[in-house]
Design a protein around this motif. Structure first.
Motif, PDB file in Angstrom:
ATOM      1  N   UNK A  25       0.983  -1.030   0.036  1.00 16.96           N
ATOM      2  CA  UNK A  25      -0.189   0.021  -0.025  1.00 16.96           C
ATOM      3  C   UNK A  25       0.396   1.607  -0.536  1.00 16.96           C
ATOM      4  N   UNK A  26       0.435   2.149  -0.235  1.00 13.62           N
ATOM      5  CA  UNK A  26       0.675   3.529  -0.434  1.00 13.62           C
ATOM      6  C   UNK A  26       0.905   3.876   1.544  1.00 13.62           C
ATOM      7  N   UNK A  27       2.245   4.594   1.445  1.00 15.66           N
ATOM      8  CA  UNK A  27       2.637   5.204   3.006  1.00 15.66           C
ATOM      9  C   UNK A  27       2.127   5.871   3.546  1.00 15.66           C
ATOM     10  N   UNK A  28       1.466   6.811   2.948  1.00 17.91           N
ATOM     11  CA  UNK A  28      -0.151   7.369   3.804  1.00 17.91           C
ATOM     12  C   UNK A  28      -0.675   6.098   4.361  1.00 17.91           C
ATOM     13  N   UNK A  29      -0.985   5.060   4.063  1.00 16.75           N
ATOM     14  CA  UNK A  29      -1.606   4.050   4.510  1.00 16.75           C
ATOM     15  C   UNK A  29      -1.095   3.819   6.280  1.00 16.75           C
ATOM     16  N   UNK A  30       0.738   3.577   6.168  1.00 17.49           N
ATOM     17  CA  UNK A  30       1.080   3.542   7.428  1.00 17.49           C
ATOM     18  C   UNK A  30       0.833   4.447   8.842  1.00 17.49           C
ATOM     19  N   UNK A  31       0.853   5.742   7.809  1.00 18.60           N
ATOM     20  CA  UNK A  31       0.414   6.649   8.897  1.00 18.60           C
ATOM     21  C   UNK A  31      -1.424   6.727   9.484  1.00 18.60           C
ATOM     22  N   UNK A  32      -1.217   6.626   8.856  1.00 19.89           N
ATOM     23  CA  UNK A  32      -3.646   6.287   9.174  1.00 19.89           C
ATOM     24  C   UNK A  32      -3.311   5.361  10.308  1.00 19.89           C
ATOM     25  N   UNK A  73       0.519  14.625   6.048  1.00 20.23           N
ATOM     26  CA  UNK A  73       0.988  14.202   7.654  1.00 20.23           C
ATOM     27  C   UNK A  73      -0.662  15.071   8.098  1.00 20.23           C
ATOM     28  N   UNK A  74      -0.045  16.812   7.980  1.00 18.05           N
ATOM     29  CA  UNK A  74      -0.500  17.907   8.499  1.00 18.05           C
ATOM     30  C   UNK A  74      -2.235  17.501   8.948  1.00 18.05           C
ATOM     31  N   UNK A  75      -2.617  17.241   7.967  1.00 22.82           N
ATOM     32  CA  UNK A  75      -4.493  16.607   7.546  1.00 22.82           C
ATOM     33  C   UNK A  75      -4.558  15.802   9.024  1.00 22.82           C
ATOM     34  N   UNK A  76      -3.604  15.102   9.090  1.00 25.43           N
ATOM     35  CA  UNK A  76      -4.341  13.659  10.273  1.00 25.43           C
ATOM     36  C   UNK A  76      -3.832  13.982  11.453  1.00 25.43           C
ATOM     37  N   UNK A  77      -3.278  15.114  11.504  1.00 23.86           N
ATOM     38  CA  UNK A  77      -2.742  15.793  12.722  1.00 23.86           C
ATOM     39  C   UNK A  77      -3.848  16.862  13.072  1.00 23.86           C
ATOM     40  N   UNK A  78      -4.253  17.334  11.853  1.00 21.11           N
ATOM     41  CA  UNK A  78      -5.789  18.450  12.606  1.00 21.11           C
ATOM     42  C   UNK A  78      -6.747  17.505  13.161  1.00 21.11           C
TER      43      UNK A  78
END
Ligand code: IPE
Ligand code: IPE
Ligand code: MG
Length: 235
Positions: A25-32, A73-78
């Protein structure tokens, strides 16, 4: 004997990208998925009686990542911050964000400010997010502010000591981390709390951040309990 609980645990949350890649998967999936680990570790800190939990979420160097990842990442933070509001209030969690916040959007800064104010009276756990942070930046901004404060009365600078300097760091008033955890197998500090980690215990694990939950956190605390902290002295 009473089990020794670290008062301040700090975590370098690393390995989100690899976690996602391992699953195609895309890297951002790991951030989620990493957000779930933040939640689990926050709950575990409260349960274990840790007073300060700090998390390295985004370094000054991370601004150099692809724009799409930075934006996510910034959106996820918010969004996670807003989603957690009730949990923070119900569990007595004081929320703080430290770093070079001048680089954040006006909107995110306002949301952070709002959340810090709303939780400022909570005393059970202080949850600190290091955002747009780097250790060298912190020491530099402290040195500049100190120099500005003492301009015109340089003779007084001879009387400054380590604790005088502590007050200028963004971590002023927060005890230095007792335990620093880094996930994903990397064994480096990556410009994190350089000054504040002078006598921290380090715990490195190969587990990737999205897999670091309650059980893994308790194992780190257990490991810490067996450490012999000498601070350069002889017993
Ligand atoms: C940690 O995971 C999160 C941040 C640094 C924002 P990474 O995104 O560094 O994941 P890896 O290390 O590339 O696997
Ligand atoms: C450190 O992770 C920063 C955070 C966890 C926020 P990086 O993935 O950015 O660090 P390096 O590049 O492996 O040193
Ligand atoms: Mg990384």
């Amino acid at each position: 004997m009473e089990k020794r609980i670290p008062r301040h645990v700090s975590m370098i949350m690393d390995g989100n990208g690899r976690w996602a890649r391992e699953r195609g998967k895309e890297r951002v999936y790991g951030h989620f998925e990493g957000v779930e680990s933040v939640r689990a570790c926050t709950e575990t800190a409260v349960e274990a009686g840790v007073e300060y939990l700090s998390l390295f979420a985004f370094s000054e160097e991370n601004w150099g990542r692809p724009e799409a990842e930075v934006t996510t990442l910034m959106e996820l933070m918010a969004s996670s911050m807003i989603n957690e509001r009730d949990t923070f209030m119900a569990n007595g969690i004081r929320f703080r964000v430290l770093g070079n916040l001048s680089r954040l959007s006006e909107k995110l800064r306002a949301a952070i400010d709002e959340m810090e104010k709303a939780t400022s009276e909570n005393t059970r756990l202080t949850l600190i997010i290091f955002l747009s942070y780097s250790g060298k930046w912190d020491i530099m901004q402290a040195a500049k502010r100190l120099a500005a404060d003492y301009a015109g009365r340089e003779d007084e600078m001879a009387g400054l000591d380590i604790s005088s300097f502590d007050k200028y760091l963004v971590t002023a008033g927060i005890p230095d981390p007792d335990l620093i955890v880094r996930t994903s197998g990397e064994q480096r500090i990556s410009n994190y709390l350089l000054w504040q980690s002078a006598y921290s215990e380090f715990y490195f694990t190969d587990i990737l951040w999205p897999d670091f939950r309650r059980e893994q956190f308790l194992a780190a605390i257990e490991d810490y309990a067996g450490r012999d902290r000498r601070y350069g002295k002889v017993k």
